[in-house]
Design a protein around this motif. Structure first.
Motif, PDB file in Angstrom:
ATOM      1  N   ARG A 184       7.874 -19.032   1.244  1.00 34.78           N
ATOM      2  CA  ARG A 184       6.749 -18.207   1.685  1.00 34.78           C
ATOM      3  C   ARG A 184       6.801 -16.868   0.968  1.00 34.78           C
ATOM      4  O   ARG A 184       7.843 -16.206   0.903  1.00 34.78           O
ATOM      5  CB  ARG A 184       6.809 -17.988   3.193  1.00 34.78           C
ATOM      6  N   HIS A 185       5.660 -16.474   0.411  1.00 34.29           N
ATOM      7  CA  HIS A 185       5.610 -15.192  -0.267  1.00 34.29           C
ATOM      8  C   HIS A 185       4.189 -14.662  -0.256  1.00 34.29           C
ATOM      9  O   HIS A 185       3.232 -15.396  -0.021  1.00 34.29           O
ATOM     10  CB  HIS A 185       6.096 -15.316  -1.715  1.00 34.29           C
ATOM     11  N   TRP A 186       4.091 -13.360  -0.524  1.00 34.32           N
ATOM     12  CA  TRP A 186       2.798 -12.693  -0.646  1.00 34.32           C
ATOM     13  C   TRP A 186       2.741 -12.070  -2.035  1.00 34.32           C
ATOM     14  O   TRP A 186       3.695 -11.446  -2.499  1.00 34.32           O
ATOM     15  CB  TRP A 186       2.668 -11.610   0.417  1.00 34.32           C
ATOM     16  N   ALA A 187       1.619 -12.259  -2.740  1.00 31.50           N
ATOM     17  CA  ALA A 187       1.492 -11.788  -4.115  1.00 31.50           C
ATOM     18  C   ALA A 187       0.518 -10.621  -4.176  1.00 31.50           C
ATOM     19  O   ALA A 187      -0.570 -10.666  -3.600  1.00 31.50           O
ATOM     20  CB  ALA A 187       1.017 -12.920  -5.026  1.00 31.50           C
ATOM     21  N   GLY A 188       0.898  -9.610  -4.886  1.00 29.36           N
ATOM     22  CA  GLY A 188       0.027  -8.469  -5.112  1.00 29.36           C
ATOM     23  C   GLY A 188       0.435  -7.779  -6.399  1.00 29.36           C
ATOM     24  O   GLY A 188       1.095  -8.380  -7.261  1.00 29.36           O
TER      25      GLY A 188
ATOM     26  N   ASN B 132      10.154  -7.815  -4.235  1.00 30.61           N
ATOM     27  CA  ASN B 132      10.548  -7.949  -5.640  1.00 30.61           C
ATOM     28  C   ASN B 132       9.393  -7.460  -6.499  1.00 30.61           C
ATOM     29  O   ASN B 132       8.237  -7.828  -6.259  1.00 30.61           O
ATOM     30  CB  ASN B 132      10.855  -9.403  -6.014  1.00 30.61           C
ATOM     31  N   ILE B 133       9.689  -6.648  -7.511  1.00 35.96           N
ATOM     32  CA  ILE B 133       8.668  -6.173  -8.445  1.00 35.96           C
ATOM     33  C   ILE B 133       9.010  -6.718  -9.825  1.00 35.96           C
ATOM     34  O   ILE B 133      10.094  -6.448 -10.356  1.00 35.96           O
ATOM     35  CB  ILE B 133       8.599  -4.641  -8.478  1.00 35.96           C
TER      36      ILE B 133
ATOM     37  N   ILE C  86       0.835  -1.208   0.000  1.00 35.70           N
ATOM     38  CA  ILE C  86       0.000   0.000   0.000  1.00 35.70           C
ATOM     39  C   ILE C  86       0.869   1.256   0.000  1.00 35.70           C
ATOM     40  O   ILE C  86       0.600   2.231  -0.715  1.00 35.70           O
ATOM     41  CB  ILE C  86      -0.947  -0.020   1.220  1.00 35.70           C
ATOM     42  N   VAL C  87       1.938   1.225   0.778  1.00 34.71           N
ATOM     43  CA  VAL C  87       2.836   2.384   0.841  1.00 34.71           C
ATOM     44  C   VAL C  87       3.487   2.632  -0.522  1.00 34.71           C
ATOM     45  O   VAL C  87       3.573   3.773  -0.992  1.00 34.71           O
ATOM     46  CB  VAL C  87       3.903   2.148   1.927  1.00 34.71           C
TER      47      VAL C  87
ATOM     48  N   GLN D 167       3.880  -6.990 -11.145  1.00 35.57           N
ATOM     49  CA  GLN D 167       3.646  -8.035 -10.152  1.00 35.57           C
ATOM     50  C   GLN D 167       4.555  -7.820  -8.936  1.00 35.57           C
ATOM     51  O   GLN D 167       5.763  -7.625  -9.095  1.00 35.57           O
ATOM     52  CB  GLN D 167       3.933  -9.404 -10.764  1.00 35.57           C
ATOM     53  N   VAL D 168       3.967  -7.869  -7.782  1.00 40.32           N
ATOM     54  CA  VAL D 168       4.718  -7.663  -6.536  1.00 40.32           C
ATOM     55  C   VAL D 168       4.768  -8.993  -5.787  1.00 40.32           C
ATOM     56  O   VAL D 168       3.740  -9.656  -5.607  1.00 40.32           O
ATOM     57  CB  VAL D 168       4.058  -6.586  -5.662  1.00 40.32           C
TER      58      VAL D 168
END
Length: 796
Positions: A296-300, A260-261, A56-57, A310-311
């Motif tokens: 482990r990762h979070w996708a956004g 990572n982007i 979000i930041v 892609q984040v």
């Protein structure tokens, strides 16, 4: 006897220990798993909350940069006076002061052909020496060729000595597409692209953001409004890593979360191993998307304009959010120590047994498997077919054979290479596997040929047709190869046992006949064998032999149908049409032998005969009459076609300016560069070129601009609907307008009524052709004097 008594006590002694060990191991694993799940759950919640906050930041920071570009757009749209270069540079510098990551900002005005010299002179006056509108090519910048419209860099935050000034963004295909998308949708558009020269090693492409600017006070409600009122674009070039790092530093990013982007998803198939980030907050974190997905990762996503990057967030190595599983590990180690000895023994025994089993299975698979697709091969297919045929003798179950041949597969091999062809075959095999049942046999026979044995259906015919329809639909869907979107089809022939035969040879032959019928019917369809096909094959072979004799003995005829000037009603020439008068069957329509001639290659001598006869006949006509001759796509593949045409003109004495060559759109789909060069040679000697049957095949406006056509011939299917379908009039009007803009003439075919003729004249069609003005006639029945022409004009 004594030994048996000794064994029994030993078993009784060790049985409790073995049971205790088993129970202890079970509880150890269960306890470790429970503790691990608890640790993992707590850690996952903390990590996802932190990752979402970081995303979000970053999005807020990116939105701040975009809003500053929009402020520049507001500057241009809020004043009636022209913004000066100084004002642009001053306002841009203030907007992005203390905002690192913005490499440059530019103003791209909309410049038409007439304004080009004025803008170039104005830039030079402003101090941009040697300013020219330039296009970006592989070896650098070059003066842009003449075009209707440009979008050059006119103002920029770069020094005035920079080579970026004058670069036309619309000369780069991907940037042109982005500009059009921004204009038509009134949106901010972002693309990932390299700049104007190769950057340092390892440097990722930058982000180009385009903001459309419209003339002040103009409407932008519709796409047409937006295209008409576009004034230009404000373009910003972001260094994404520098920009993201500045945002994270400014906002105090959480060091326990690595970000990572990655680039946006595109239609191109890329291995996850090759997908590297455009930005990574920690150099030691996983780089490829496959590496990230393993842990482990979070996708956004990070939205820049209308595009989502892609984040992927990960816990930083050794950070507070990385799960250690210390308690679970301790419990598990204790349990594993208790079973170590037994596991070692079982492992060794199992490994030896498994190796032997896998080796035997592999030998069998290699003998009966197609290496490329992994499907059963021809040997396996024929063996299974023989097995089923043997069961038929004992009243075994019925079954069907489906023979498949890929349509247009050769085009893929020829244009993209055999590597792309192999990749396409593997994708086809995957789709076919998804369509058949586990009990069906799917095999690759070789090349682009596949075969299926289907059994176990109560109604074998219904099951076969249902499967064939499902396969045809699946294969017709586009395939995505690296860098290409490919569309093919499949033709299917079906034979059912025992109705169509009880042995391998009969069934395969009849399935092939049905397959041939599918290809003749237009491809991408299926056909079930019937007895008439064998009779048709025999009749076709007979007709082919007769056609060979007719060509060899010059027994074919050339008839001529006039085409008229729509404005004056005068006759402008004739189209040459081949006719075959069979000694036994009479006059055979062209649609019954032209396709046969193309399939057998006889179209080459047949086409040369028509060309020579038409040139010889036209040489005796008045000098203001032209002759039009069709060329088959097969003839275009002949290396000596140009020499054949020149010889026909030379031998007949006909001027090249009186010959019109008609070409169908299918010619343009293959060997584009070679065919373009050939057509340029024809144009060079004065021959006119017409695009025949426009609108019925693979019509593309790119053909009209890429190939040197003089005329468009509108197919008669549009003329038939002209008087009772308003859409046909709209289509013809659009074609006429398009042709006029490209300096081409338009011929309407199939005109049969005076009402159709009057409507076409009102639509400004140049030429007309059809039964209203004359049917195709032999040369000796054509009237060429002025009185006959006048009477035909009055009748029209």
């Amino acid at each position: 006897m004594t030994g048996r008594w000794r064994v029994a006590p030993l078993l009784g002694l060790y049985r409790p220990a073995l049971v205790a060990a088993a129970v202890g191991l079970l509880f150890s694993i269960a306890g470790a798993a429970a503790v691990a799940r608890w640790e993992d759950r707590v850690n996952k919640i903390e990590f996802e909350n932190a990752a979402e906050t970081e995303s979000i930041v970053m999005q807020h920071g990116m939105s701040e940069y975009i809003s500053r570009l929009v402020a520049l757009r507001t500057l241009f749209e809020s004043t009636n006076e022209e913004i000066t270069r100084s004002e642009f540079e001053t306002f841009s510098a203030r907007l992005f002061e203390r905002h690192p990551g913005m490499l440059r900002i530019a103003w791209l005005p909309r410049v038409n052909r007439k304004e080009r010299a004025e803008y170039e002179a104005a830039a030079i006056t402003d101090g941009i020496s040697s300013y020219h509108i330039r296009s970006l090519q592989d070896d650098g910048f070059a003066i842009a060729p003449q075009s209707d419209e440009y979008f050059p860099v006119f103002y920029s935050t770069q020094p005035k000595t920079s080579s970026v000034y004058g670069m036309d963004h619309s000369s780069v295909p991907e940037r042109r597409v982005a500009l059009e998308r921004a204009r038509d949708n009134d949106r901010i558009v972002a693309i990932r692209a390299r700049l104007y020269a190769e950057r340092e090693t390892g440097r990722q492409p930058d982000v180009i953001v385009s903001v459309p600017v419209y003339a002040k006070g103009t409407s932008r409600e519709t796409v047409a409004d937006r295209r008409r009122n576009l004034a230009g674009y404000v373009v910003g070039v972001f260094d994404l890593p520098l920009l993201m790092q500045a945002i994270r530093v400014t906002t105090g990013a959480n060091p326990a979360v690595s970000i990572n982007i990655y680039p946006p998803f595109t239609g191109r198939i890329v291995s996850l191993e090759e997908t590297l980030p455009d930005y990574s907050s920690a150099s030691s974190s996983p780089q490829s998307m496959r590496d990230v997905a393993r842990g482990r990762h979070w996708a956004g996503h990070l939205r820049i304009g209308d595009t989502d990057w892609q984040v992927r967030a990960m816990p930083t190595a050794g950070g507070a959010l990385e799960t250690s599983y210390d308690r679970a590990g301790a419990v598990l180690i204790v349990g594993m120590l208790l079973t170590l000895s037994l596991a070692t023994y079982l492992m060794l025994a199992s490994r030896n047994s498994r190796r032997l089993s896998l080796a035997n299975r592999r030998v069998l698979e290699l003998a009966q498997t197609d290496v490329l697709t992994g499907l059963p091969n021809r040997a396996f297919f024929l063996a299974r077919l023989n097995e089923l045929n043997s069961q038929l003798k004992d009243h075994g179950p019925t079954f069907s054979i489906l023979m498949l041949d890929l349509d247009r597969f050769k085009n893929v091999n020829d244009s993209l290479g055999h590597g792309a062809g192999d990749a396409l075959l593997r994708l086809v095999a995957q789709r076919l596997k998804s369509a058949v049942r586990a009990t069906d046999v799917l095999a690759r026979l070789g090349g682009d040929e596949f075969a299926i044995i289907q059994e176990g259906c109560e109604d074998q015919r219904a099951c076969s047709t249902e499967l064939a329809a499902r396969i045809a639909k699946l294969v017709a869907e586009p395939f995505l190869l690296p860098g290409h979107r490919v569309e093919i089809g499949t033709s299917i022939g079906i034979a059912i046992a025992p109705d169509h035969g009880r042995d391998q040879e009969q069934l395969l032959k009849k399935a092939d006949l049905a397959l041939y019928r599918s290809k003749s019917a237009g491809r991408n369809c299926f056909t079930i064998y019937d007895e008439a096909m064998s009779a048709e094959l025999e009749a076709r072979n007979t007709l082919e032999g007769d056609l060979r004799d007719a060509i060899a003995r010059c027994q074919l005829e050339v008839h001529y149908q006039p085409f008229m000037d729509a404005t004056t009603g005068t006759r402008r020439g004739f189209e040459a049409l081949v006719r075959w008068r069979h000694p036994a069957r009479g006059l055979i329509p062209p649609d019954q032998f032209i396709a046969l001639a193309e399939e057998t290659g006889l179209i080459v001598p047949l086409g040369e005969f028509v060309l020579r006869r038409a040139c010889a006949d036209a040489a005796n006509w008045p000098s203001d009459l032209m002759v039009a001759v069709n060329l088959s796509p097969i003839q275009f593949k002949e290396a000596d076609l140009f020499d054949v045409i020149c010889a026909a003109l030379r031998d007949s004495g006909l001027s090249p300016q009186r010959l019109e060559i008609e070409i169908t759109e299918s010619v343009l789909l293959e060997r584009g560069a070679e065919n373009h060069a050939f057509m340029e040679r024809l144009k060079h000697i004065g021959i006119e070129l017409a695009l025949d049957d426009f609108g019925t095949g693979y019509s593309s406006l790119s053909y009209l601009t890429a190939f040197p056509f003089d005329k468009i011939k509108i197919d008669k299917s549009f003329i038939r609907n002209l008087t009772h379908q308003p859409r046909s009039s709209a289509i013809i009007s659009s074609i006429v307008t398009l042709a006029r803009g490209l300096d081409m003439s338009v011929t309407a075919e199939g005109v049969e009524t005076a009402e159709e003729f009057e409507r076409l004249k009102a639509l400004d069609v140049n030429f007309v052709q059809g039964y209203l003005f004359g049917r195709p006639l032999p040369i000796d029945q054509i009237e060429l004097d002025e009185s006959t022409e006048r009477s035909q004009r009055d009748a029209a």
